[in-house]
Design a protein around this motif. Structure first.
Motif, short mmCIF file in Angstrom:
data_model
loop_
_atom_site.label_atom_id
_atom_site.label_comp_id
_atom_site.label_asym_id
_atom_site.label_seq_id
_atom_site.Cartn_x
_atom_site.Cartn_y
_atom_site.Cartn_z
N SER A 163 3.95 -0.64 3.93
CA SER A 163 2.63 -0.99 4.43
C SER A 163 1.94 -1.89 3.43
O SER A 163 2.15 -1.78 2.22
CB SER A 163 1.77 0.26 4.67
OG SER A 163 2.33 1.07 5.67
N VAL A 164 1.11 -2.79 3.96
CA VAL A 164 0.34 -3.69 3.09
C VAL A 164 -1.14 -3.44 3.30
O VAL A 164 -1.57 -2.92 4.34
CB VAL A 164 0.67 -5.16 3.38
CG1 VAL A 164 2.14 -5.45 3.12
CG2 VAL A 164 0.28 -5.54 4.80
N TYR A 165 -1.94 -3.80 2.30
CA TYR A 165 -3.39 -3.74 2.43
C TYR A 165 -3.89 -5.00 3.13
O TYR A 165 -3.43 -6.10 2.89
CB TYR A 165 -4.05 -3.66 1.06
CG TYR A 165 -3.93 -2.32 0.40
CD1 TYR A 165 -4.55 -1.19 0.94
CD2 TYR A 165 -3.20 -2.19 -0.78
CE1 TYR A 165 -4.43 0.04 0.32
CE2 TYR A 165 -3.08 -0.94 -1.41
CZ TYR A 165 -3.69 0.16 -0.85
OH TYR A 165 -3.57 1.39 -1.44
N ALA A 185 0.82 -1.21 0.00
CA ALA A 185 0.00 0.00 0.00
C ALA A 185 0.85 1.26 0.00
O ALA A 185 0.48 2.26 -0.62
CB ALA A 185 -0.92 0.00 1.22
N GLU A 186 1.98 1.24 0.69
CA GLU A 186 2.86 2.41 0.78
C GLU A 186 4.31 1.99 0.66
O GLU A 186 4.69 0.91 1.10
CB GLU A 186 2.64 3.14 2.12
CG GLU A 186 1.28 3.80 2.25
CD GLU A 186 1.08 4.45 3.61
OE1 GLU A 186 0.24 5.37 3.71
OE2 GLU A 186 1.75 4.03 4.57
N LYS A 220 -4.54 -0.21 6.05
CA LYS A 220 -3.09 -0.32 5.85
C LYS A 220 -2.43 -0.83 7.13
O LYS A 220 -2.75 -0.37 8.22
CB LYS A 220 -2.50 1.03 5.47
CG LYS A 220 -3.01 1.58 4.14
CD LYS A 220 -2.45 2.96 3.86
CE LYS A 220 -3.00 3.52 2.55
NZ LYS A 220 -2.49 4.88 2.27
N GLN A 221 -1.53 -1.77 6.95
CA GLN A 221 -0.86 -2.36 8.10
C GLN A 221 0.65 -2.21 7.93
O GLN A 221 1.22 -2.61 6.91
CB GLN A 221 -1.22 -3.84 8.19
CG GLN A 221 -0.68 -4.54 9.43
CD GLN A 221 -1.41 -5.84 9.68
OE1 GLN A 221 -2.64 -5.88 9.72
NE2 GLN A 221 -0.65 -6.90 9.82
N PRO A 222 1.35 -1.58 8.90
CA PRO A 222 2.79 -1.36 8.76
C PRO A 222 3.58 -2.66 8.88
O PRO A 222 3.28 -3.51 9.74
CB PRO A 222 3.11 -0.41 9.91
CG PRO A 222 2.05 -0.69 10.94
CD PRO A 222 0.81 -1.06 10.16
N CYS A 223 4.60 -2.81 8.05
CA CYS A 223 5.42 -4.01 8.06
C CYS A 223 6.89 -3.64 7.84
O CYS A 223 7.22 -2.54 7.39
CB CYS A 223 4.99 -4.99 6.96
SG CYS A 223 3.35 -5.70 7.17
N ARG A 224 7.73 -4.60 8.16
CA ARG A 224 9.15 -4.46 7.88
C ARG A 224 9.64 -5.77 7.30
O ARG A 224 9.37 -6.84 7.85
CB ARG A 224 9.93 -4.15 9.16
CG ARG A 224 11.42 -3.95 8.94
CD ARG A 224 12.15 -3.85 10.26
NE ARG A 224 13.55 -3.52 10.08
CZ ARG A 224 14.49 -3.74 10.99
NH1 ARG A 224 14.16 -4.28 12.14
NH2 ARG A 224 15.74 -3.41 10.75
N ILE A 255 9.13 -11.09 6.94
CA ILE A 255 8.26 -9.91 7.04
C ILE A 255 7.62 -9.89 8.43
O ILE A 255 7.02 -10.87 8.87
CB ILE A 255 7.17 -9.93 5.95
CG1 ILE A 255 7.83 -9.90 4.57
CG2 ILE A 255 6.22 -8.74 6.12
CD1 ILE A 255 6.86 -10.01 3.42
N TYR A 256 7.79 -8.74 9.10
CA TYR A 256 7.26 -8.55 10.45
C TYR A 256 6.11 -7.55 10.43
O TYR A 256 6.16 -6.55 9.72
CB TYR A 256 8.34 -8.03 11.39
CG TYR A 256 9.48 -8.99 11.61
CD1 TYR A 256 9.38 -9.98 12.57
CD2 TYR A 256 10.65 -8.91 10.85
CE1 TYR A 256 10.43 -10.87 12.78
CE2 TYR A 256 11.69 -9.79 11.05
CZ TYR A 256 11.58 -10.77 12.02
OH TYR A 256 12.61 -11.65 12.22
N ASP A 257 5.11 -7.86 11.22
CA ASP A 257 3.99 -6.93 11.43
C ASP A 257 4.38 -5.94 12.53
O ASP A 257 4.68 -6.33 13.65
CB ASP A 257 2.74 -7.73 11.82
CG ASP A 257 1.56 -6.83 12.19
OD1 ASP A 257 1.62 -5.62 11.88
OD2 ASP A 257 0.60 -7.35 12.78
N LEU A 258 4.39 -4.63 12.21
CA LEU A 258 4.82 -3.61 13.16
C LEU A 258 3.66 -2.93 13.89
O LEU A 258 3.87 -1.95 14.60
CB LEU A 258 5.64 -2.53 12.43
CG LEU A 258 6.90 -2.99 11.72
CD1 LEU A 258 7.63 -1.80 11.12
CD2 LEU A 258 7.83 -3.75 12.67
#
Length: 508
Positions: free
Chosen positions: A250-252, A219-220, A258-262, A282-285
Motif C-alpha cells: 500500500s502507498v500513502y 505505507a504497508e 492508504k491505497q492498495p497497489c501491486r 505498478i497497478y492501483d488495486l
C-alpha cells in the motif's frame, strides 16, 4: 419370490439408480453376465436420437448407435472405452468410470459425459450407466484454455499491454544499477493523489530510488516490497528462469490515506548489451478490491437468499403433516404411501440442493420436483386441487427451487383460500423470440398489486419468499419476474429468462 415382491424390488432398484444418476439425460442398466439391458429414463433430447431402450446385447447394439450419433472423430475412442472387457477392467480398478465424447445434432456437436459403475443385485452384477449433457462446461473450459493461451501470447509482447492500465512504471538496468525511465499514469482522480516518483534525472541509481520509495511512499508491506525489488533478488530470479515476480503493498496518498497497489517486475536480457533489465509496473488495486468486495457481498446475499428459500420450504409443520399423512396411509394403501414417500424424497432432495448452490438446472428437473410436490398437496387437498401442465418446452435452464415455490403459493391462494370450492393451478412454458417463458396461474382470490406493494414497502406485509426468488433470478440469470392479479379472478406470475444468457453460461 412372488410377483408382488419382484415388482417391489424393481421399484426400489429403479429409485436407487435414479438417485445415483440424478440430472442425467439417459440411464442404462446392463446385466454383466447376459449383456441384457434396459433404459430407466430418457430425456426429450435422448428420445429424439431413437436409440434402443432395451435389448438382449447392449455391447452388440452399441456399435450401431456409435456410428449413427457419435461425432466421427470420437467414434473409435468411444468404441474402445466401452468395449466390455475394457469397461469391466476399469470399473474393477475404480468405482466410477467416466468418458467424454460428442453427439451429433444437425450441423453441430454436443459434449456428453458417460458415467458408469458396478452394482450388485440379486440376479448378479449390473453396470449402471448415466449420460449427462456437459456441453456448456466443456465449451467454457475450452474457452478458458483459449483465453489462457491468448494471455500467454500477449505476455510475449507485454510492454504496450501492461502499461495501458498501469498507475506507474519504472524501467531499470539492473546490471548497471541505473534508472532509465519513470512515469506516472493517471486513470482517475484518486490516482492523482499519489506522491510523484522522482524522475530518472533526479535519482539515477536504482538502489537509491528503491530506498526513496520505501521511505516516502510505501505505507504497508515495506519490508516485503524492498526484498522483492532488491537487485540481487531479481537477478537470482532471472538466473533460476523466473521472468516475472510481484508484490502487494500500500502507498500513502496526498491526503494521508492508504491505497492498495501491486508491483509486477518483468525481467529480460537486453539483446544489444546483454544487460539485465527490469520493467516494474505498478497497478492501483482500489477498483479491483472494490469489485471483489461487491462480489463477496452479492455472493453472501445470494447464499442467504438460498437459505431463506430452503427454510421457507422446510417448515416443521409441513414435514410433520406430510410424514403423518403417509404414516396413516401405510396401512390403508401401502402402494400409494410408497409413491408419496418417493415424491417426498424428490422434494426434500431438491430443497437440500437448492440450499447448497444456485447452479442452474434443466427445467425438466424443476418440473420433476413440482410434480412431486403437487402429488403431496393432492393427497391433502383431494379433488379441490386441479393441476394443469401446459408444457410446450423443457429445453432451458432454471434456478433450483425457483418455480416450485410459485406453484406452492398458487395452491395456497388459488385453492386453499377458496375453501371447499377449491381451484385450478396452471403451469405453462413456451419459447418466445429472445426469452423462455414460465407462467404459474391460479383461479384464486387474487389481490390488488399496488395496495399489496404499498403494504410491503411500509413493512405491514411479508413477501420474503417472492422477493428471494426475484432476487436470485435477477442476479444469477438476468431473468425478470412479473406479477399480475385481479381480485376475485386470480393471479399470474410470469418469469422470462433471456436465451442469450443461457448460450453464454451455464455449468451444471
Amino acid at each position: 419370490m412372488s410377483a408382488n415382491q419382484q415388482i417391489k424390488s424393481a421399484v426400489t432398484y429403479r429409485m436407487i439408480a435414479e438417485a445415483l444418476f440424478d440430472n442425467y439425460e439417459s440411464i442404462y442398466d446392463i446385466h454383466v453376465d447376459t449383456n441384457e439391458y434396459k433404459t430407466y429414463f430418457q430425456s426429450d433430447f435422448y428420445q429424439e436420437l431413437k436409440l434402443h431402450k432395451e435389448g438382449r446385447d447392449f455391447f452388440s447394439d452399441l456399435q450401431e448407435g456409435i456410428e449413427r450419433i457419435i461425432a466421427p472423430e470420437d467414434q473409435e475412442y468411444v468404441s474402445e472405452m466401452l468395449n466390455k472387457e475394457t469397461l469391466l477392467r476399469m470399473l474393477e480398478k475404480e468405482k466410477y468410470n467416466r468418458l467424454i465424447y460428442r453427439i451429433r445434432q444437425n450441423n453441430s456437436t454436443i459434449y456428453h459425459q458417460l458415467r458408469a459403475t458396478l452394482q450388485k443385485a440379486e440376479d448378479g452384477m449390473h453396470i449402471l450407466m448415466g449420460i449427462k449433457n456437459v456441453d456448456d462446461i466443456i465449451r467454457q473450459r475450452i474457452a478458458h484454455e483459449n483465453q489462457v493461451a491468448s494471455m500467454k501470447q500477449k505476455e510475449n509482447n507485454y510492454l504496450e499491454a501492461v502499461l495501458a492500465s498501469a498507475a506507474a512504471y519504472l524501467e531499470i538496468n539492473i546490471s548497471k544499477n541505473k534508472v532509465l525511465e519513470t512515469s506516472m499514469r493517471y486513470h482517475n482522480e484518486n490516482q492523482q493523489k499519489i506522491f510523484q516518483f522522482p524522475s530518472a534525472s533526479d535519482i539515477g541509481s536504482y538502489d537509491e530510488m528503491q530506498k526513496w520509495i520505501g521511505d516516502n511512499l510505501i505505507a504497508e508491506n515495506k519490508e516485503k516490497y524492498l526484498k522483492i525489488s532488491d537487485r540481487k533478488y531479481l537477478t537470482d530470479c532471472f538466473v533460476k528462469g523466473e521472468r516475472r515476480t510481484s508484490v502487494l503493498f500500500s502507498v500513502y496518498t496526498m491526503d494521508g490515506k492508504k491505497q492498495p497497489c501491486r508491483a509486477l517486475f518483468f525481467l529480460y536480457r537486453e539483446k544489444v548489451t546483454g544487460d539485465l533489465h527490469v520493467l516494474c509496473v505498478i497497478y492501483d488495486l482500489t477498483e479491483q478490491q472494490s469489485k471483489e468486495k461487491e462480489m463477496q457481498q452479492m455472493e453472501k446475499a445470494l447464499s442467504m437468499s438460498r437459505i431463506r428459500n430452503f427454510t421457507s420450504q422446510m417448515q416443521p409443520h409441513f414435514l410433520y403433516n406430510v410424514l403423518g399423512s403417509i404414516q396413516e396411509l401405510i396401512l390403508i394403501d401401502p402402494q400409494y404411501a410408497s409413491d408419496l414417500l418417493g415424491d417426498f424424497m424428490i422434494h426434500l432432495r431438491s430443497c437440500v440442493r437448492a440450499m447448497s448452490t444456485d447452479e442452474p438446472i434443466g427445467f425438466s428437473e424443476e418440473l420433476k420436483n413440482i410434480r412431486a410436490y403437487v402429488n403431496i398437496e393432492k393427497m391433502r387437498l383431494g379433488n379441490k386441487l386441479v393441476m394443469v401442465y401446459d408444457i410446450e418446452t423443457e429445453g432451458f435452464y432454471i434456478l433450483p427451487l425457483s418455480i416450485q415455490p410459485l406453484v406452492e403459493n398458487a395452491i395456497r391462494h388459488g385453492v386453499r383460500m377458496r375453501g371447499k370450492q377449491g381451484g385450478r393451478v396452471t403451469l405453462r412454458t413456451r419459447s418466445e423470440e429472445n426469452v423462455w417463458v414460465v407462467e404459474v396461474e391460479d383461479t384464486g382470490v387474487g389481490f390488488n398489486v399496488e395496495n399489496i406493494q404499498k403494504e410491503i414497502d411500509l413493512g405491514k406485509r411479508d413477501s420474503t419468499g417472492l422477493q428471494n426468488i426475484r432476487f436470485r433470478l435477477e442476479n444469477v440469470m438476468d431473468a425478470g419476474m412479473e406479477i399480475r392479479s385481479k381480485e376475485g379472478v386470480g393471479t399470474t406470475v410470469t418469469v422470462r429468462i433471456p436465451k442469450e444468457r443461457q448460450k453464454r453460461r451455464i455449468p451444471i
